[in-house]
Design an enzyme around this catalytic site. Structure first.
Site, PDB file in Angstrom:
ATOM      1  N   MET A   1       0.840  -1.091  -0.050  1.00  0.00           N
ATOM      2  CA  MET A   1       0.001   0.013  -0.100  1.00  0.00           C
ATOM      3  C   MET A   1       0.738   1.198  -0.038  1.00  0.00           C
ATOM      4  O   MET A   1       0.443   2.171   0.197  1.00  0.00           O
ATOM      5  CB  MET A   1      -0.817   0.065   1.325  1.00  0.00           C
ATOM      6  CG  MET A   1      -2.151  -0.672   1.172  1.00  0.00           C
ATOM      7  SD  MET A   1      -3.131  -0.477   2.780  1.00  0.00           S
ATOM      8  CE  MET A   1      -4.563  -1.281   2.348  1.00  0.00           C
ATOM      9  N   SER A 288     -10.997  -1.086  -2.275  1.00  0.00           N
ATOM     10  CA  SER A 288      -9.776  -1.068  -3.026  1.00  0.00           C
ATOM     11  C   SER A 288      -8.645  -1.007  -2.283  1.00  0.00           C
ATOM     12  O   SER A 288      -8.546  -0.193  -1.314  1.00  0.00           O
ATOM     13  CB  SER A 288      -9.815  -0.218  -4.257  1.00  0.00           C
ATOM     14  OG  SER A 288      -9.484   0.986  -3.989  1.00  0.00           O
ATOM     15  N   ASP A 289      -7.557  -1.824  -2.479  1.00  0.00           N
ATOM     16  CA  ASP A 289      -6.300  -1.488  -1.932  1.00  0.00           C
ATOM     17  C   ASP A 289      -6.173   0.016  -2.534  1.00  0.00           C
ATOM     18  O   ASP A 289      -6.441   0.310  -3.896  1.00  0.00           O
ATOM     19  CB  ASP A 289      -5.140  -2.157  -2.551  1.00  0.00           C
ATOM     20  CG  ASP A 289      -3.840  -2.282  -1.315  1.00  0.00           C
ATOM     21  OD1 ASP A 289      -3.957  -1.099  -0.788  1.00  0.00           O
ATOM     22  OD2 ASP A 289      -3.327  -3.185  -1.352  1.00  0.00           O
ATOM     23  N   CYS A 290      -5.091   0.939  -1.971  1.00  0.00           N
ATOM     24  CA  CYS A 290      -5.189   2.247  -2.417  1.00  0.00           C
ATOM     25  C   CYS A 290      -4.521   2.590  -3.673  1.00  0.00           C
ATOM     26  O   CYS A 290      -3.536   2.290  -4.066  1.00  0.00           O
ATOM     27  CB  CYS A 290      -4.241   3.115  -1.077  1.00  0.00           C
ATOM     28  SG  CYS A 290      -5.213   2.861   0.279  1.00  0.00           S
ATOM     29  N   SER A 292      -5.854   1.302  -6.373  1.00  0.00           N
ATOM     30  CA  SER A 292      -5.891   0.110  -7.424  1.00  0.00           C
ATOM     31  C   SER A 292      -6.821   0.304  -8.518  1.00  0.00           C
ATOM     32  O   SER A 292      -6.443  -0.295  -9.646  1.00  0.00           O
ATOM     33  CB  SER A 292      -6.550  -1.043  -6.582  1.00  0.00           C
ATOM     34  OG  SER A 292      -5.659  -1.581  -5.602  1.00  0.00           O
TER      35      SER A 292
END
EC number: 3.2.1.-
Length: 767
Positions: A1, A288-290, A292
């Protein structure tokens, strides 16, 4: 991240600073009873069921307002009395300030920092994990009440430690999917509380799925396409997430940066909508992952336009974007008919529902169940004590010749404490940590038991030269015992930093050997690391009396290490991952995702379940200062498997789990555990099954574990119940979970028992 998070972090600094700094109490987020304009609105009425409250609120929002709620920095809606909210906070092993939702300072200068997850997992103690979660959520609620924290925490990380080089392996519960799943469910229950309709804080299991590569040999997570078989998805990668949702009732799942079989996880409806939402029944939101969503457009070029990326993600089941992408492009996606407003509604419904379950729309926080928590409830003596106990339980004794440990306060009055981690503080809390309440370094901890002679030996863990070696050897030569505190830190293994070697960095091995030769007393090697290290040289060296793995033991790590070394605590931890020799990596790219060996390519299997080659230390290894014996007192020899319907298929000597009558289909095993040593101790009992041999089956798999205290000379009986469909099943190449018919071996230490699973064939078609 980290990298992509930093790319947009500046965009939210103004919100963060203006809403958090110098604030010591929380304003009412919404539905202020003193606001006549909103207090009577239906979405503010606590007597109304939450789904109806959410429906009412959604109906009052414009499209632009809905879209403004799709990012982690959700905008305020002043006309409805709703404040802005920062969704991104972290609590991997204590409240962290990695995300912008949490700010230390003022009345909240720190929070309790527990051992890193890989260390706590080594306790194999589910009740401990839940207790830690309760403490962390108490401190999180206190900080929220004080206006310096959020209520949505993107933790835990339950990915599988598939490859020993992975820099983020330290964040995970290890290599076994059942262990990871049990950890996930336990920690999440501790964080969220036991009220399924209301939440203390909202946890998030991440990163879904098949994510375990950050930056290796020119391949990074933003570009990586994980090619994964249906078999490995079902029996390895998805297991912890399924358990997190079904057993932990987690409020959120985070999708990962990587692609899986050519499709970005955050835009894959089969993963998000079909699996997480429909099959597993997630009651919460998907985030979402940051950045993404931005990554799948800008970096992976999965779509031709940003509007298509926004539309595909939302329609796939994504509810919240950690980043600005959906906020910037969703309205245009609707205007171009790539997305319906009702699709946006579905996403916002899920996030608003979680906020309402958290009580954020219930008015003044002081009147709510956790409204009394404040700064006095952070870094309490009880919390610090639990951090120490967690470190005690997670530290693993790998080697003990003689035995040399525990050390004696009478015979070992002077101890040389040598190594780059001997005075470690911040190193002990690993990554995704906050600001600890305080630290006790290893040398400080040992100073409580003996006079210490401290020498770093190396300037840092990279240990690039031997300038301090002679003075380190002199310190050992003049002391009654020597403790070398070596290993890794975040400069070696971390997010976006995978290792290329399993050996100790630089000249660490040379320092250890030179000091061991010089020492006149016992030499104890203490290792700090998240991932495994090849210390074959030390295991074989008779001059090195004992080896202890401390992982990253948290803020109380130095005290815990000293307590173990001097016998105030008896080690009971077990390794949650295999320690491989360096040669294991010879023909094994991190990008090869297969769990099972590929003999045609000379690629070995991964983890203890599929690898049968030489190891430094096996999964589950861990010694004690006492000795325990097991005997299986009672266990069935035959378990009938009743199948459903006349058209059920028994294929290849197995029964599909979906065709078996799984309710109450359990294997109960009664085990007598006796402490035959001279010290009281806590025993960690691991139960493995070995399925009938076949191409689908792992070598063995963990099916149960428990931890109990047994006094010297005492015997205790413990019962474990093994759910047959969950834990004695295997997965075929098509990704179908089946129960093998035939003899299953149950292994507990040196004890074994065979149970035969037999299908009831009445009305069953064989094929």
């Amino acid at each position: 991240m980290i990298l992509h998070k930093m790319a947009f972090l500046a965009a939210i600094i103004f919100f963060f600073v203006s809403s958090s700094i110098h604030v010591h109490s929380r304003e009412t987020f919404a539905c202020d009873t003193e606001d006549a304009a909103t207090a009577t609105l239906r979405f503010c009425q606590q007597s109304v069921p939450i789904p109806e409250r959410v429906k009412d609120l959604i109906g009052r929002l414009t499209l632009a307002e809905k879209v403004s709620l799709l990012g982690n920095t959700a905008a305020a809606i002043p006309r409805l009395g709703i404040k802005g909210y920062e969704w991104w906070s972290e609590a991997l092993h204590g409240v962290s300030n990695v995300g912008p939702g949490t700010k230390f300072g003022g009345s909240f200068p720190a929070a309790t920092s527990f051992p890193q997850v890989i260390t706590t997992a080594a306790s194999f103690n589910a009740s401990l994990w839940e207790s830690i979660g309760r403490v962390v959520s108490n401190e999180a609620r206190a900080m929220y009440n004080g206006g310096v924290g959020g209520l949505t925490y993107w933790s835990p990380n339950v990915n599988i430690l598939r490859d020993p080089r992975w820099g983020r392996g330290q964040e995970t519960p290890g290599e076994d999917p059942v262990l990871a799943g049990k950890y996930a469910a336990s920690y999440v229950r501790g964080l969220q509380g036991n009220d399924r309709s209301r939440l203390k804080v909202a946890a998030c299991c991440k990163h879904f799925t098949a994510y375990d590569l950050d930056n290796w040999n020119g391949v990074d997570r933003f570009h990586f396409n994980a090619k994964v078989s249906k078999q490995d998805i079902e029996d390895t990668f998805d297991v912890p997430f399924r358990m997190c949702v079904r057993e932990g009732n987690v409020a959120s799942i985070m999708c990962s940066y990587n692609q899986v079989n050519g499709v970005p996880t955050c835009a894959d409806p089969n993963l998000l909508k079909k699996t997480i939402r429909n099959q597993w029944g997630l009651n919460g939101y998907i985030v979402s992952d940051c950045d993404s969503v931005g990554v799948l457009y800008d970096t992976q070029h999965y779509t031709g336009t940003p509007e298509e990326a926004a539309a595909k993600s939302i329609k796939a089941g994504l509810d919240l974007d950690c980043g600005p992408f959906l906020g910037a492009h969703t309205i245009d996606a609707v205007n171009k008919n790539l997305l319906r407003e009702s699709d946006v509604d579905n996403a916002v419904v899920n996030t608003l529902t979680v906020q309402m379950r958290l009580g954020m729309f219930d008015g003044d926080i002081a009147t709510q169940p956790y409204g009394h928590l404040g700064s006095a409830h952070v870094c309490t003596p009880v919390h610090k004590g639990l951090a120490l106990e967690a470190a005690h339980q997670g530290i693993v004794l790998l080697k003990n010749l003689g035995p040399s440990l525990p050390l004696s306060r009478h015979r070992h009055r002077t101890v040389a404490v040598i190594g780059p981690n001997a005075d470690a503080t911040v190193t002990m809390i690993g990554n995704y940590a906050g600001i600890a309440c305080g630290y006790t370094s290893p040398v400080q901890g040992i100073s409580g038991y003996a006079r210490t002679v401290h020498n770093k030996g190396c300037a840092d863990v990279h240990c690039m030269d031997d300038r301090l070696f002679d003075s380190a050897a002199d310190a050992a030569r003049g002391s009654d015992a020597t403790v070398l505190v070596m290993g890794l830190d975040q400069s070696i293994e971390a997010e976006f930093k995978d290792r290329n070697s399993l050996l100790l960095p630089g000249k660490q091995q040379e320092l250890i050997s030179r000091v061991a030769r010089a020492s006149k007393g016992p030499v104890i090697l203490v290792l700090m690391s998240g991932g495994p290290i090849d210390v074959t040289f030390a295991e074989k060296d008779p001059k090195i009396s004992a080896i202890v793995w401390a992982g990253y033991p948290g803020q109380e790590g130095g005290t815990a290490i000293a307590d173990i070394l001097f016998g105030a605590a008896n080690p009971g931890g077990k390794l949650p991952m295999t320690w491989y020799p360096q040669e294991y990596l010879t023909n094994l790219p991190m990008t090869e995702m297969s769990m099972r060996a590929i003999h045609s390519k000379r690629i070995p299997g991964r983890t203890y379940r599929f690898y049968d080659g030489p190891v430094v230390y096996p999964f589950g290894h861990g010694l004690s200062y006492t000795r325990f014996t097991h005997s299986i007192a009672d266990a069935p020899k035959v378990i009938p498997i009743a199948v459903r319907g006349r058209n059920t298929t028994v294929s290849g000597k197995s029964v599909r789990v979906t065709h078996a009558r799984c309710n109450r289909l359990s294997l109960g095993v009664h085990v007598d555990i006796k402490n035959v040593g001279s010290r009281d101790g806590t025993h960690t009992m691991l139960v493995f099954s070995a399925p009938p041999s076949g191409e689908w089956a792992p070598r063995k798999q963990l099916v149960a574990f428990t931890r109990l205290h047994v006094a010297a000379g005492e015997q205790k009986r413990v019962q474990v119940n093994i759910h047959v469909c969950k834990y004695l099943s295997v997965v075929d190449r098509a990704g179908i979970r089946r129960i093998p018919i035939g003899d299953h071996g149950i292994h507990i230490g040196d004890e074994s028992h065979t149970v035969s699973l037999q299908a009831s064939t009445l009305g069953v078609i064989k094929s």
